[in-house]
Design an enzyme around this catalytic site. Sequence first.
Site, mmCIF file in Angstrom:
data_model
loop_
_atom_site.group_PDB
_atom_site.id
_atom_site.type_symbol
_atom_site.label_atom_id
_atom_site.label_comp_id
_atom_site.label_asym_id
_atom_site.label_seq_id
_atom_site.Cartn_x
_atom_site.Cartn_y
_atom_site.Cartn_z
ATOM 1 N N GLY A 196 0.825 -1.201 0.000
ATOM 2 C CA GLY A 196 0.000 0.000 0.000
ATOM 3 C C GLY A 196 0.859 1.251 0.000
ATOM 4 C CB ALA A 197 1.165 4.241 -1.121
ATOM 5 C CE LYS B 6 5.525 1.361 0.910
ATOM 6 N NZ LYS B 6 4.284 1.036 1.636
ATOM 7 N N GLY B 7 5.168 4.388 5.100
ATOM 8 C CA GLY B 7 5.713 4.328 6.447
ATOM 9 C C GLY B 7 4.729 4.691 7.534
ATOM 10 N N GLY B 8 3.454 4.878 7.143
ATOM 11 C CA GLY B 8 2.442 5.134 8.166
ATOM 12 C C GLY B 8 2.404 4.013 9.195
ATOM 13 N N GLY B 9 2.737 2.805 8.747
ATOM 14 C CA GLY B 9 2.793 1.669 9.669
ATOM 15 C C GLY B 9 4.177 1.457 10.258
ATOM 16 C CD GLU C 282 6.268 -0.552 4.100
ATOM 17 O OE1 GLU C 282 5.236 -0.948 4.638
ATOM 18 O OE2 GLU C 282 6.478 0.643 3.838
ATOM 19 C CE LYS D 102 -4.395 5.474 2.139
ATOM 20 N NZ LYS D 102 -3.693 4.243 2.318
HETATM 21 C C1 5RP Z 1 3.325 0.849 6.198
HETATM 22 C C2 5RP Z 1 2.984 1.488 4.909
HETATM 23 C C3 5RP Z 1 1.623 1.227 4.365
HETATM 24 O O1 5RP Z 1 1.736 0.732 3.076
HETATM 25 C C4 5RP Z 1 0.844 2.501 4.355
HETATM 26 O O2 5RP Z 1 0.838 3.040 5.659
HETATM 27 C C5 5RP Z 1 -0.580 2.284 3.860
HETATM 28 O O3 5RP Z 1 -1.296 1.542 4.796
HETATM 29 P P1 5RP Z 1 -2.822 1.191 4.636
HETATM 30 O O4 5RP Z 1 -2.929 0.181 3.544
HETATM 31 O O5 5RP Z 1 -3.219 0.654 5.984
HETATM 32 O O6 5RP Z 1 -3.551 2.471 4.299
HETATM 33 O O7 5RP Z 1 3.749 2.173 4.295
HETATM 34 O O8 5RP Z 1 4.590 1.217 6.642
#
Ligand code: 5RP
Length: 223
Positions: free
Chosen positions: A87-88, A99-102, A108, A126
């Site tokens: 994802g992004a 990226k990197g919300g998680g 990655e 997005k």
């Molecule tokens: C995690 C990421 C994810 O891909 C990004 O945060 C998108 O997450 P989601 O699919 O929950 O919206 O970069 O580090």
Amino acid sequence: MLSQQELKQQAADAALAFVAEVAAPDAVIGVGTGSTADLFIDGLAAYKDRILGTVASSERSAARLAGHGIRVLDLNDVAWMPIYVDGADEIDDHLHMIKGGGGALTREKIVASVAERFICIADESKLVAELGAFPLPIEVIPMAREAVARALRLLGGQPRLREDFVTDNGNVILDVHGMRIAEPQGLEKVVNDLPGVVTCGLFALHGADVALLATQAGVRRLD
Ligand code: 5RP
């Protein structure tokens, strides 16, 4: 009207068509992290006997893959990875991403760098004209936290330490608010060059190859 969850599901399902295309006894699928990647992992279970295995970009994704009985390999043992699916947080029409919300951005970026193609899966919310409304995550070695934060302020950003969060690599995340990202590739290089930065969440030097963006009217593909 489809919910955001249903849109994510559509994007994840669309990525499975790429898995079907590349599935082979020696094929390894790179797997991202996040709620959209989770849906992809669930669908990937149907292909587990048609591929050699997967490489996960986080402990979280590795656990979900293993829960489905999908083989998880060490990247060091992998010779061929035709696709990486993730994802992004934001993506622009050049397929540059934040990226990197998680918090899994470093792994990655590493896993994606080995894959022949990066398939980005997301709902259309997005897609942005210019990256930067989403705070830019940066993985930093803990002793460099304040030095990197000062340098980021000089670059025009407002870094905030992600509270109660340690990455899978034992580092911290600075989320940088208010950063103008007019030239994503240039900024990625500058931030990655700061001593103590492991990597930043800009994926612009190597962006996605294909984006599958779920809309109310179906999945839109950008190449
Ligand atoms: C995690 C990421 C994810 O891909 C990004 O945060 C998108 O997450 P989601 O699919 O929950 O919206 O970069 O580090």
